[in-house]
Design an enzyme around this catalytic site. Sequence first.
Site, PDB file in Angstrom:
ATOM      1  N   HIS A  74       0.863  -1.181   0.000  1.00 45.12           N
ATOM      2  CA  HIS A  74       0.000   0.000   0.000  1.00 45.12           C
ATOM      3  C   HIS A  74       0.899   1.232   0.000  1.00 45.12           C
ATOM      4  O   HIS A  74       1.219   1.781   1.057  1.00 45.12           O
ATOM      5  CB  HIS A  74      -0.915  -0.008   1.227  1.00 45.12           C
ATOM      6  CG  HIS A  74      -1.925   1.100   1.233  1.00 45.12           C
ATOM      7  ND1 HIS A  74      -3.130   1.005   1.884  1.00 45.12           N
ATOM      8  CD2 HIS A  74      -1.920   2.343   0.680  1.00 45.12           C
ATOM      9  CE1 HIS A  74      -3.814   2.131   1.729  1.00 45.12           C
ATOM     10  NE2 HIS A  74      -3.081   2.954   1.000  1.00 45.12           N
TER      11      HIS A  74
ATOM     12  N   GLU B 219      -2.684  -1.873  -3.181  1.00 48.71           N
ATOM     13  CA  GLU B 219      -3.872  -1.201  -2.659  1.00 48.71           C
ATOM     14  C   GLU B 219      -3.575   0.262  -2.401  1.00 48.71           C
ATOM     15  O   GLU B 219      -2.443   0.652  -2.154  1.00 48.71           O
ATOM     16  CB  GLU B 219      -4.373  -1.890  -1.387  1.00 48.71           C
ATOM     17  CG  GLU B 219      -3.403  -1.902  -0.226  1.00 48.71           C
ATOM     18  CD  GLU B 219      -3.971  -2.618   0.993  1.00 48.71           C
ATOM     19  OE1 GLU B 219      -4.794  -3.540   0.820  1.00 48.71           O
ATOM     20  OE2 GLU B 219      -3.587  -2.254   2.114  1.00 48.71           O
TER      21      GLU B 219
ATOM     22  N   HIS C 165      -7.874  -6.927   7.452  1.00 49.52           N
ATOM     23  CA  HIS C 165      -7.721  -5.907   8.494  1.00 49.52           C
ATOM     24  C   HIS C 165      -7.871  -6.540   9.886  1.00 49.52           C
ATOM     25  O   HIS C 165      -8.921  -7.059  10.245  1.00 49.52           O
ATOM     26  CB  HIS C 165      -8.707  -4.738   8.378  1.00 49.52           C
ATOM     27  CG  HIS C 165      -8.202  -3.504   9.082  1.00 49.52           C
ATOM     28  ND1 HIS C 165      -7.357  -2.588   8.481  1.00 49.52           N
ATOM     29  CD2 HIS C 165      -8.364  -3.063  10.342  1.00 49.52           C
ATOM     30  CE1 HIS C 165      -7.058  -1.632   9.329  1.00 49.52           C
ATOM     31  NE2 HIS C 165      -7.656  -1.897  10.475  1.00 49.52           N
TER      32      HIS C 165
END
Length: 237
Positions: free
Chosen positions: A43, A70, A190
Amino acid sequence: MVKLSININKVATLRNARGGNVPNVIRFAVDCEKYGAEGITVHPRPDGRHIKYEDVYALKPVLKTEFNIEGYPSDSFLDLVLKIHPEQVTLVPDPPEAITSSAGWDTKKNESFLTEIVELLKNAGIRSSVFIDTDLTNIEYAAKVGTDRIELYTEPYASGYKLSPAEVIHPFVEAAKFARQMGLGINAGHDLNLDNLHYLSENIPWLEEVSIGHALIADALYSGIEKTIEAYKNCLR
């Protein structure tokens, strides 16, 4: 078996704290693949505080499994992924200064914006995934924007798991069933860890992939990355 994609952001955070190239992020990613990871997730953020854009360019030619990038679909992010051409791009609604992803998209509110982005990725031959909560309206509009998959934001599950696993998993099961009806693939991520991962993977139908970073890297400090990857993969069997 659900695929394990390892988010290596925290390895880059450790490297950046000292400068130089220790630990070597590229070597770490390759070793994760060698020890059984089916994907690598990064990310990159505009401030480069963990994974940097140059890391993403360096990773592309050496990775042999799925590369998942991401991030928020800013102009610079889209330019990056269209040049790199990863197997998957996961769209998250984070502002640039966010510490971590802490909410899913309001896909109804952002329908036209996401439709444009997803179409751009689709035309480039890149699979898209939209980071999302379990609200069925958001899942319905995720399908409308044309995304290939959703990634269920699992923090609410992780935070309530020890108190009532059956209760907190229920909305994720219903979300997965609805997503399947809408023709969407299902990822999750997550705050997943060795305590809560098996129950999640055992109960969410049609789950294809989980993306795990912080907890897995923390566990590797104690057990080493090879044994840690094996432990996480055992949770997914």
